[in-house]
Scaffold this active site. Structure first.
Site, PDB file in Angstrom:
ATOM      1  N   GLU A 154     -49.589  72.793 -63.689  1.00  0.00           N
ATOM      2  CA  GLU A 154     -50.833  72.543 -62.824  1.00  0.00           C
ATOM      3  C   GLU A 154     -51.568  71.361 -63.502  1.00  0.00           C
ATOM      4  O   GLU A 154     -51.348  71.112 -64.812  1.00  0.00           O
ATOM      5  CB  GLU A 154     -51.425  73.909 -63.014  1.00  0.00           C
ATOM      6  CG  GLU A 154     -50.671  75.141 -62.663  1.00  0.00           C
ATOM      7  CD  GLU A 154     -50.013  75.175 -61.088  1.00  0.00           C
ATOM      8  OE1 GLU A 154     -50.882  74.780 -60.233  1.00  0.00           O
ATOM      9  OE2 GLU A 154     -49.017  75.599 -60.886  1.00  0.00           O
ATOM     10  N   LYS A 171     -49.652  82.234 -54.018  1.00  0.00           N
ATOM     11  CA  LYS A 171     -49.403  83.479 -54.920  1.00  0.00           C
ATOM     12  C   LYS A 171     -50.761  84.329 -54.791  1.00  0.00           C
ATOM     13  O   LYS A 171     -50.742  85.659 -54.816  1.00  0.00           O
ATOM     14  CB  LYS A 171     -49.431  83.164 -56.557  1.00  0.00           C
ATOM     15  CG  LYS A 171     -48.017  82.482 -56.901  1.00  0.00           C
ATOM     16  CD  LYS A 171     -47.998  81.901 -58.233  1.00  0.00           C
ATOM     17  CE  LYS A 171     -48.662  80.577 -58.223  1.00  0.00           C
ATOM     18  NZ  LYS A 171     -48.160  79.541 -58.605  1.00  0.00           N
ATOM     19  N   LYS A 204     -47.268  86.546 -60.410  1.00  0.00           N
ATOM     20  CA  LYS A 204     -45.832  86.739 -60.075  1.00  0.00           C
ATOM     21  C   LYS A 204     -45.288  88.287 -60.370  1.00  0.00           C
ATOM     22  O   LYS A 204     -44.589  88.685 -59.374  1.00  0.00           O
ATOM     23  CB  LYS A 204     -44.908  85.396 -60.617  1.00  0.00           C
ATOM     24  CG  LYS A 204     -45.144  84.149 -59.875  1.00  0.00           C
ATOM     25  CD  LYS A 204     -44.664  82.996 -60.811  1.00  0.00           C
ATOM     26  CE  LYS A 204     -45.077  81.804 -60.083  1.00  0.00           C
ATOM     27  NZ  LYS A 204     -44.673  80.531 -60.986  1.00  0.00           N
ATOM     28  N   VAL A 232     -42.930  83.522 -55.538  1.00  0.00           N
ATOM     29  CA  VAL A 232     -41.992  83.830 -56.672  1.00  0.00           C
ATOM     30  C   VAL A 232     -41.080  82.877 -56.617  1.00  0.00           C
ATOM     31  O   VAL A 232     -39.915  83.195 -55.781  1.00  0.00           O
ATOM     32  CB  VAL A 232     -41.854  85.114 -56.774  1.00  0.00           C
ATOM     33  CG1 VAL A 232     -41.088  85.352 -58.216  1.00  0.00           C
ATOM     34  CG2 VAL A 232     -43.100  86.065 -56.809  1.00  0.00           C
ATOM     35  N   GLY A 252     -44.685  66.795 -63.224  1.00  0.00           N
ATOM     36  CA  GLY A 252     -45.297  67.363 -62.155  1.00  0.00           C
ATOM     37  C   GLY A 252     -44.730  68.944 -62.118  1.00  0.00           C
ATOM     38  O   GLY A 252     -45.117  69.532 -61.115  1.00  0.00           O
ATOM     39  N   THR A 261     -51.781  75.969 -49.158  1.00  0.00           N
ATOM     40  CA  THR A 261     -53.097  75.367 -49.780  1.00  0.00           C
ATOM     41  C   THR A 261     -52.909  75.935 -51.219  1.00  0.00           C
ATOM     42  O   THR A 261     -52.031  76.613 -51.695  1.00  0.00           O
ATOM     43  CB  THR A 261     -54.422  75.969 -49.360  1.00  0.00           C
ATOM     44  OG1 THR A 261     -54.331  77.400 -49.331  1.00  0.00           O
ATOM     45  CG2 THR A 261     -54.441  75.649 -47.806  1.00  0.00           C
ATOM     46  N   ASP A 273     -50.301  82.528 -64.522  1.00  0.00           N
ATOM     47  CA  ASP A 273     -49.400  82.309 -63.501  1.00  0.00           C
ATOM     48  C   ASP A 273     -48.307  83.162 -63.250  1.00  0.00           C
ATOM     49  O   ASP A 273     -48.090  83.758 -62.082  1.00  0.00           O
ATOM     50  CB  ASP A 273     -48.800  80.763 -63.517  1.00  0.00           C
ATOM     51  CG  ASP A 273     -47.816  80.469 -62.546  1.00  0.00           C
ATOM     52  OD1 ASP A 273     -48.237  80.411 -61.266  1.00  0.00           O
ATOM     53  OD2 ASP A 273     -46.443  80.219 -62.859  1.00  0.00           O
ATOM     54  N   GLY A 296     -41.293  72.856 -56.939  1.00  0.00           N
ATOM     55  CA  GLY A 296     -40.697  71.944 -56.286  1.00  0.00           C
ATOM     56  C   GLY A 296     -41.082  71.757 -54.771  1.00  0.00           C
ATOM     57  O   GLY A 296     -41.047  72.691 -54.030  1.00  0.00           O
TER      58      GLY A 296
HETATM   59  N1  HSE Z   1     -46.624  75.466 -62.488  1.00  0.00           N
HETATM   60  C1  HSE Z   1     -45.828  76.368 -61.869  1.00  0.00           C
HETATM   61  C2  HSE Z   1     -44.731  76.336 -62.896  1.00  0.00           C
HETATM   62  C3  HSE Z   1     -45.578  76.051 -60.453  1.00  0.00           C
HETATM   63  O1  HSE Z   1     -44.631  75.570 -63.673  1.00  0.00           O
HETATM   64  O2  HSE Z   1     -43.767  77.264 -62.814  1.00  0.00           O
HETATM   65  C4  HSE Z   1     -45.014  77.162 -59.818  1.00  0.00           C
HETATM   66  O3  HSE Z   1     -45.725  78.243 -59.578  1.00  0.00           O
END
Ligand code: HSE
Length: 352
Positions: A212, A128, A227, A155, A209, A99, A223, A325
């Site tokens: 976010e 995460k 990680k 990660v 894509g 999710t 983000d 991906g």
């Molecule tokens: N939006 C994140 C990135 C996706 O660009 O790495 C993977 O966590």
């Protein structure tokens, strides 16, 4: 040959890609991996839910349109999510949780993982939030209930990092790591090196894509911070949380900064890092760093991710590959399931 009954929690791109892999490769896995996967339940806040203890058609699941209530199109399907029923009562041995990431409290994914573990089900997740914010508690819960809890995809998606370091670098102490752990920000910096402005580069990353929906988490380092917490706790036994990680993003970097770096044979990269200090404490950060062009991470361009581990016996080990991906992240779930299966059948000492 073992048959695992699997419930998919969240039916976005990642679990759809897993359903597609199951549809295409289940027969092959029986001989290559020694198990097959049967999907017995799916639940999704937007697309509804479906349970079939005899097994759902993975190809039909993967082919469903991504529309509100889509799972109601299947026999026995419902337009509303049944998270609790699917997680606790559909007869699954394991839950694939994919999710959305909630970086504030990890919910509702953390509760989904907890329910599954409390009910004696293995959990594989790409999320995460639960790992960075509640990883220790969830791992302890899994141990108490004698089930597996794996999260390789949290990660660098399917690029092996966590298990590689935990298992294959075991015996050589890891004293730190530094990595390019966000594809969007690295893509933006790479495009800026070609002269594109920051906002235009972010828009391109969204179109492709990578970013976010709200790319703030990507470009401001939030983000990467999740990680870094996951890797530091996992590999350095750091016991840190997000507030322990100094965090700055790339939004203040200008085309002028990028050009000046180029003239000095260097590149700006958003680096997530952690190091064990002499007193045993761990320092962790996310920040733009100016890397000389001969640095192992300087040549990592576009949306690719990479991480370098500092080890005592073999020096620096760098792993690079996709960090996002659908299929790449679904592969991480598969690798988690393989690991659980190997633990169950080989009684390996490296099992968590
Ligand atoms: N939006 C994140 C990135 C996706 O660009 O790495 C993977 O966590």
């Amino acid at each position: 040959m073992t048959e695992y009954k699997l419930a998919l929690v969240g039916f976005g791109g990642v679990n759809r890609a897993l359903a597609q892999l199951i549809a295409e490769r289940n027969e092959r896995w029986k001989t290559e991996l020694g198990f097959s996967l049967t999907i017995v339940g799916v639940t999704d806040l937007f697309q509804g839910s479906v349970i079939n203890r005899q097994g759902l058609d993975a190809a039909a699941l993967a082919a469903l349109p991504v529309v509100e209530g889509a799972l109601a199109q299947l026999p026995g399907g419902d337009a509303t999510a049944s998270n609790e029923a699917v997680i606790k009562d559909c007869g699954a041995d394991m839950i694939a949780e994919a999710t959305f990431t909630n970086p504030v409290d990890g919910e509702p994914a953390t509760s989904f993982c907890r329910w599954a573990l409390e009910n004696g089900k293995h959990v594989v997740t790409t999320n995460k939030g639960p790992i960075a914010l509640h990883g220790a508690a969830l791992k302890a819960l899994a141990q108490r209930n004698q089930v597996g809890f794996e999260y390789e995809g949290s990660v660098m998606s399917g690029t092996p990092v966590i298990r590689l370091a935990r298992q294959l670098l075991a015996g050589s102490t890891i004293s730190g790591f530094e990595g390019i752990l966000n594809g969007t920000s690295n893509f933006v910096l790479t495009r800026m090196e070609s002269g594109l402005g920051f906002s235009e580069a972010v828009k391109q990353a969204q179109t492709l894509g990578y970013a976010e929906a709200d790319p703030t988490a990507d470009v401001e380092g939030h983000d990467v911070r999740l990680k870094v917490v996951i890797l530091a706790n996992e590999l350095l036994d750091a016991k840190i949380n997000v507030n322990d990680v100094r965090c700055n993003g790339i939004s203040a970097l200008t085309l002028g900064d990028i050009e000046q770096a180029r003239q000095n044979n260097a590149r700006w990269k958003l680096i997530g890092a952690a190091t064990r200090n002499a007193d045993g404490s761990v320092s962790a950060s996310v920040e733009p760093r100016l890397l000389s062009n001969d640095h192992p991470l300087a040549s990592i361009g576009g949306a690719t991710n990479a991480v370098s581990f500092t080890t005592d016996l073999i020096g620096t080990v760098t792993v690079s590959g996709p960090g996002a991906g659908r299929t790449e992240t679904a592969f991480a779930l598969l690798s988690d399931i393989i690991s659980l299966h190997q633990c169950a059948t080989q009684h390996r000492k490296t099992c968590p």
